[in-house]
Design a protein around this motif. Structure first.
Motif, PDB file in Angstrom:
ATOM      1  N   MET A   1      21.174   2.915  -2.161  1.00  0.00           N
ATOM      2  CA  MET A   1      19.802   3.434  -2.251  1.00  0.00           C
ATOM      3  C   MET A   1      19.801   4.964  -2.203  1.00  0.00           C
ATOM      4  SD  MET A   1      17.125   1.246  -2.241  1.00  0.00           S
ATOM      5  CE  MET A   1      16.655  -0.441  -1.840  1.00  0.00           C
ATOM      6  N   ALA A   2      20.573   5.525  -1.290  1.00  0.00           N
ATOM      7  CA  ALA A   2      20.641   6.985  -1.163  1.00  0.00           C
ATOM      8  C   ALA A   2      21.225   7.612  -2.425  1.00  0.00           C
ATOM      9  CB  ALA A   2      21.469   7.364   0.065  1.00  0.00           C
ATOM     10  N   ILE A   3      22.259   6.981  -2.977  1.00  0.00           N
ATOM     11  CA  ILE A   3      22.861   7.476  -4.216  1.00  0.00           C
ATOM     12  C   ILE A   3      21.830   7.478  -5.345  1.00  0.00           C
ATOM     13  CG2 ILE A   3      24.546   6.913  -6.029  1.00  0.00           C
ATOM     14  CD1 ILE A   3      26.370   5.856  -3.717  1.00  0.00           C
ATOM     15  N   ALA A   4      21.070   6.370  -5.467  1.00  0.00           N
ATOM     16  CA  ALA A   4      20.077   6.255  -6.535  1.00  0.00           C
ATOM     17  C   ALA A   4      19.009   7.337  -6.428  1.00  0.00           C
ATOM     18  CB  ALA A   4      19.443   4.861  -6.493  1.00  0.00           C
ATOM     19  N   MET A   5      18.527   7.591  -5.218  1.00  0.00           N
ATOM     20  CA  MET A   5      17.505   8.618  -5.040  1.00  0.00           C
ATOM     21  C   MET A   5      18.054  10.011  -5.329  1.00  0.00           C
ATOM     22  SD  MET A   5      15.141   7.332  -1.842  1.00  0.00           S
ATOM     23  CE  MET A   5      16.475   6.918  -0.726  1.00  0.00           C
ATOM     24  N   ALA A   6      19.284  10.277  -4.865  1.00  0.00           N
ATOM     25  CA  ALA A   6      19.890  11.588  -5.107  1.00  0.00           C
ATOM     26  C   ALA A   6      20.127  11.815  -6.598  1.00  0.00           C
ATOM     27  CB  ALA A   6      21.195  11.712  -4.327  1.00  0.00           C
ATOM     28  N   LYS A   7      20.611  10.775  -7.312  1.00  0.00           N
ATOM     29  CA  LYS A   7      20.817  10.893  -8.759  1.00  0.00           C
ATOM     30  C   LYS A   7      19.502  11.188  -9.472  1.00  0.00           C
ATOM     31  CE  LYS A   7      23.645  10.222 -11.381  1.00  0.00           C
ATOM     32  NZ  LYS A   7      24.458  11.235 -12.121  1.00  0.00           N
ATOM     33  N   THR A   8      18.440  10.505  -9.075  1.00  0.00           N
ATOM     34  CA  THR A   8      17.134  10.702  -9.706  1.00  0.00           C
ATOM     35  C   THR A   8      16.625  12.123  -9.470  1.00  0.00           C
ATOM     36  OG1 THR A   8      16.626   8.360  -9.451  1.00  0.00           O
ATOM     37  CG2 THR A   8      14.762   9.828  -9.786  1.00  0.00           C
ATOM     38  N   PHE A   9      16.948  12.674  -8.319  1.00  0.00           N
ATOM     39  CA  PHE A   9      16.555  14.053  -7.995  1.00  0.00           C
ATOM     40  C   PHE A   9      17.337  15.063  -8.821  1.00  0.00           C
ATOM     41  CE2 PHE A   9      16.857  17.764  -4.975  1.00  0.00           C
ATOM     42  CZ  PHE A   9      15.520  18.122  -5.032  1.00  0.00           C
ATOM     43  N   GLY A  10      18.513  14.658  -9.312  1.00  0.00           N
ATOM     44  CA  GLY A  10      19.340  15.558 -10.111  1.00  0.00           C
ATOM     45  C   GLY A  10      20.574  16.078  -9.400  1.00  0.00           C
ATOM     46  N   THR A  11      20.915  15.471  -8.261  1.00  0.00           N
ATOM     47  CA  THR A  11      22.112  15.897  -7.528  1.00  0.00           C
ATOM     48  C   THR A  11      23.361  15.591  -8.351  1.00  0.00           C
ATOM     49  OG1 THR A  11      20.978  15.351  -5.462  1.00  0.00           O
ATOM     50  CG2 THR A  11      23.356  15.674  -5.341  1.00  0.00           C
ATOM     51  N   PRO A  12      24.282  16.541  -8.497  1.00  0.00           N
ATOM     52  CA  PRO A  12      25.494  16.302  -9.292  1.00  0.00           C
ATOM     53  C   PRO A  12      26.329  15.146  -8.743  1.00  0.00           C
ATOM     54  CG  PRO A  12      25.222  18.646  -8.833  1.00  0.00           C
ATOM     55  CD  PRO A  12      24.206  17.930  -8.002  1.00  0.00           C
ATOM     56  N   THR A  13      26.927  14.391  -9.646  1.00  0.00           N
ATOM     57  CA  THR A  13      27.725  13.226  -9.257  1.00  0.00           C
ATOM     58  C   THR A  13      28.860  13.616  -8.319  1.00  0.00           C
ATOM     59  OG1 THR A  13      27.212  12.124 -11.345  1.00  0.00           O
ATOM     60  CG2 THR A  13      29.155  11.346 -10.156  1.00  0.00           C
TER      61      THR A  13
ATOM     62  N   GLU B 255       0.834  -1.211   0.000  1.00  0.00           N
ATOM     63  CA  GLU B 255       0.000   0.000   0.000  1.00  0.00           C
ATOM     64  C   GLU B 255       0.862   1.251   0.000  1.00  0.00           C
ATOM     65  OE1 GLU B 255      -3.749   1.987   2.479  1.00  0.00           O
ATOM     66  OE2 GLU B 255      -3.001   0.005   3.051  1.00  0.00           O
ATOM     67  N   PHE B 256       1.954   1.231   0.775  1.00  0.00           N
ATOM     68  CA  PHE B 256       2.871   2.374   0.770  1.00  0.00           C
ATOM     69  C   PHE B 256       3.470   2.568  -0.621  1.00  0.00           C
ATOM     70  CE2 PHE B 256       7.315   3.774   0.935  1.00  0.00           C
ATOM     71  CZ  PHE B 256       7.131   5.061   1.412  1.00  0.00           C
ATOM     72  N   ALA B 257       3.915   1.462  -1.239  1.00  0.00           N
ATOM     73  CA  ALA B 257       4.527   1.547  -2.569  1.00  0.00           C
ATOM     74  C   ALA B 257       3.567   2.153  -3.584  1.00  0.00           C
ATOM     75  CB  ALA B 257       4.973   0.161  -3.025  1.00  0.00           C
ATOM     76  N   SER B 258       2.272   1.907  -3.420  1.00  0.00           N
ATOM     77  CA  SER B 258       1.281   2.428  -4.365  1.00  0.00           C
ATOM     78  C   SER B 258       1.171   3.947  -4.302  1.00  0.00           C
ATOM     79  CB  SER B 258      -0.088   1.796  -4.092  1.00  0.00           C
ATOM     80  OG  SER B 258      -0.649   2.294  -2.880  1.00  0.00           O
ATOM     81  N   LYS B 259       1.692   4.555  -3.225  1.00  0.00           N
ATOM     82  CA  LYS B 259       1.666   6.015  -3.106  1.00  0.00           C
ATOM     83  C   LYS B 259       2.626   6.683  -4.090  1.00  0.00           C
ATOM     84  CE  LYS B 259       0.136   6.764   1.626  1.00  0.00           C
ATOM     85  NZ  LYS B 259      -0.600   7.989   1.293  1.00  0.00           N
ATOM     86  N   VAL B 260       3.611   5.934  -4.587  1.00  0.00           N
ATOM     87  CA  VAL B 260       4.547   6.466  -5.577  1.00  0.00           C
ATOM     88  C   VAL B 260       4.041   6.044  -6.954  1.00  0.00           C
ATOM     89  CG1 VAL B 260       6.950   6.620  -6.315  1.00  0.00           C
ATOM     90  CG2 VAL B 260       6.414   6.194  -3.904  1.00  0.00           C
ATOM     91  N   GLU B 261       3.375   6.956  -7.639  1.00  0.00           N
ATOM     92  CA  GLU B 261       2.734   6.607  -8.910  1.00  0.00           C
ATOM     93  C   GLU B 261       3.757   6.301  -9.995  1.00  0.00           C
ATOM     94  OE1 GLU B 261      -0.168   9.492 -10.050  1.00  0.00           O
ATOM     95  OE2 GLU B 261      -1.246   9.380  -8.131  1.00  0.00           O
ATOM     96  N   ASP B 262       4.840   7.080 -10.060  1.00  0.00           N
ATOM     97  CA  ASP B 262       5.893   6.855 -11.051  1.00  0.00           C
ATOM     98  C   ASP B 262       6.879   5.836 -10.484  1.00  0.00           C
ATOM     99  OD1 ASP B 262       7.953   6.883 -12.860  1.00  0.00           O
ATOM    100  OD2 ASP B 262       8.217   9.076 -12.868  1.00  0.00           O
ATOM    101  N   LYS B 263       6.815   4.605 -10.967  1.00  0.00           N
ATOM    102  CA  LYS B 263       7.657   3.538 -10.410  1.00  0.00           C
ATOM    103  C   LYS B 263       9.133   3.727 -10.737  1.00  0.00           C
ATOM    104  CE  LYS B 263       4.074   1.748  -8.579  1.00  0.00           C
ATOM    105  NZ  LYS B 263       3.796   2.121  -7.180  1.00  0.00           N
ATOM    106  N   ASN B 264       9.467   4.685 -11.608  1.00  0.00           N
ATOM    107  CA  ASN B 264      10.872   5.035 -11.823  1.00  0.00           C
ATOM    108  C   ASN B 264      11.434   5.827 -10.649  1.00  0.00           C
ATOM    109  OD1 ASN B 264      11.238   3.893 -14.437  1.00  0.00           O
ATOM    110  ND2 ASN B 264      10.023   5.582 -15.292  1.00  0.00           N
ATOM    111  N   LYS B 265      10.548   6.169  -9.714  1.00  0.00           N
ATOM    112  CA  LYS B 265      10.974   6.916  -8.530  1.00  0.00           C
ATOM    113  C   LYS B 265      10.764   6.118  -7.245  1.00  0.00           C
ATOM    114  CE  LYS B 265      10.390  11.388 -10.733  1.00  0.00           C
ATOM    115  NZ  LYS B 265       9.670  12.681 -10.757  1.00  0.00           N
ATOM    116  N   LEU B 266      10.599   4.802  -7.406  1.00  0.00           N
ATOM    117  CA  LEU B 266      10.532   3.894  -6.261  1.00  0.00           C
ATOM    118  C   LEU B 266      11.685   2.911  -6.366  1.00  0.00           C
ATOM    119  CD1 LEU B 266       9.091   2.710  -3.759  1.00  0.00           C
ATOM    120  CD2 LEU B 266       7.802   1.245  -5.337  1.00  0.00           C
ATOM    121  N   PHE B 267      12.556   2.906  -5.373  1.00  0.00           N
ATOM    122  CA  PHE B 267      13.767   2.086  -5.412  1.00  0.00           C
ATOM    123  C   PHE B 267      13.640   0.919  -4.437  1.00  0.00           C
ATOM    124  CE2 PHE B 267      14.675   6.264  -6.950  1.00  0.00           C
ATOM    125  CZ  PHE B 267      15.438   6.013  -8.080  1.00  0.00           C
TER     126      PHE B 267
END
Length: 449
Positions: A280-292, A207-219
């Motif tokens: 996991m933190a790296i993946a989320m930050a990259k998706t947000f657009g944080t510079p490498t 149910e929590f996972a369903s709150k993230v509609e864009d599954k490219n933003k669920l890790f």
């Protein structure tokens, strides 16, 4: 509810790790903050030092007289019993009374919200992510369930537009959140006193996972039965950590992302579980657009979390580590990290079980994970919010352990027992008040080096 109209915030159970982060936040944004807790602790000491009034007696006369219905928000922890007189005082007078998770939902609803879920790894992952975002200059506030060493606080930053929160599965709290980017680190059975079955807790994660509609933003990790972006170590995945090695007690590794390969990242937290948390933190930050470059710098400068594989003493002769682990999976992770760093050295594990129900539900797992250490001291069960359960004792748990080098140690005898041990590697483990004993254990060991 409009938080701008609130002048006072009163906490019932202010000393909890999640509650205290909210208390710091409201104090920072200019609210008058005070509250009650059952017992003093290092956390309540720090809050009092920051100017927050706290009392330790359930007494309605100690509630500030200027905390009126129209200008006060009351936040309570689910651990508070329904018989609590202060709680009933506010309910009967129709104050705005909310659970911590509801308030987090209100705070984060109008922000870009990162939510970190999982039965293990929430605090470490959210702390690393908060640190990465803060160090990169993002307008972030991160509410985390541990004291982050870099900030000596469970609150990172003071941003208004981006939030990082732990999505806590306890009593389905995480369903109050509104995540834009999220991760789920694990879905092991836990909190069976609340959920009843492992299937029920898994359903709440779905149910929590369903709150993230864009599954490219669920890790997610590869073993979870969910749709999302997979992360893995030394396995094929969308985000993959590989070429992992240890240099000077630090991990050095590469990460394959959808757009690039990041090489020679340095990370100071031991254990494969922490490496996954960092990924996991790296993946989320990259998706947000944080510079490498900002991600690499922040991963390398992250100093860890108090009571999460926290080094108290680190010499060639003696190592003392303290960890919050309170589930068999977490104890296994501590054991893996210790063995990886200190092969062929005797390890003493001192464990304080947390909750009678958790001890009952996972007794065989606890027995197996603890038996892997060379020597084990088992303390009495820390009850927290529970009353004793017939037959569920540390003696009962000890009887299930296969390691013969085990014994029950009372809190009053702990220092002397540790002093008598010849183990060069010592680990204290548990989520109860064993954490309050760490300074005295450290002091005694330092005196004997």
């Amino acid at each position: 509810m409009n938080l701008n109209q609130i002048q006072n915030v009163y906490f019932i159970g202010i000393g909890g790790i999640g509650m205290s982060a909210l208390a710091r936040y409201f104090k920072y944004i200019g609210k008058q903050v005070s509250g009650y807790d059952k017992t003093p602790s290092m956390l309540t000491d720090e809050l009092i030092e920051s100017g927050i009034a706290i009392h330790f007696e359930d007494n309605i006369s100690l509630i500030p007289s200027d905390y009126y219905v129209e200008n006060t928000l009351v936040i309570f922890t689910p651990a508070v019993p329904k018989t609590h007189s202060e709680w009933n005082f506010f309910i009967e007078r129709h104050y705005e009374v909310k659970k911590r998770a509801e308030v987090l939902g209100i705070i984060t609803k109008d922000t870009f919200c990162f939510a970190v879920a999982g039965t293990h790894g929430k605090t470490t992952t959210s702390s690393i992510l908060g640190h990465i975002l803060h160090e990169s200059g993002a307008d972030v506030t991160a509410f985390v369930g541990g004291i982050v060493e870099n900030y000596n606080s469970n609150l990172i930053g003071n941003g208004k537009t981006v939030t990082v929160v732990e999505a806590d599965e306890f009593d389905r709290s995480f369903l109050h959140l509104h995540p834009d980017i999220a991760c789920i680190t694990s879905m092991d059975a836990d909190h069976l006193d609340i959920y009843g079955t492992s299937e029920a807790i898994e359903a709440s994660f779905v149910e929590f996972a369903s709150k993230v509609e864009d599954k490219n933003k669920l890790f997610i990790t590869k073993d979870l039965p969910l749709e999302g972006v997979q992360c893995a170590i030394n396995e094929e995945a969308v985000y993959k950590a590989f070429n992992v090695r240890i240099e000077n007690a630090n991990y050095v590794f590469d990460v394959q992302t959808p757009s690039e390969t990041i090489t020679n990242l340095r990370f100071g937290l031991p254990g494969k579980h922490n490496l996954m948390n960092g990924l996991m933190a790296i993946a989320m930050a990259k998706t947000f657009g944080t510079p490498t470059e900002a991600i690499a710098r922040a991963i390398g400068s992250f100093n860890g979390i108090r009571r999460r594989f926290s080094y108290q003493i680190k010499t060639d002769q003696l190592v003392y580590i303290d960890d919050y682990a309170h589930h068999p999976t977490e104890i296994n992770a501590v054991h893996q990290a210790v063995r990886e760093l200190y092969p062929n050295r005797k390890v003493l594990a001192i464990f304080q079980p947390h909750l009678f129900s958790r001890t009952r539900d996972f007794a065989d797992g606890f027995a197996e994970s603890l038996s892997a250490f060379d020597e084990v001291f088992l303390m009495d069960i820390y009850p927290a919010r529970e009353l004793p359960m017939e037959g569920i004792t540390s003696e009962w748990l000890l009887g299930k352990m296969t390691n013969p080098n085990k014994r029950i140690v009372a809190k009053s005898d702990l220092l002397a027992s540790i002093e008598a041990s010849d183990a060069p590697i010592i680990v204290t483990i548990g989520a109860g008040d064993i954490g309050e004993m760490v300074p005295s254990i450290k002091k005694m060991l330092n005196e004997n080096i």
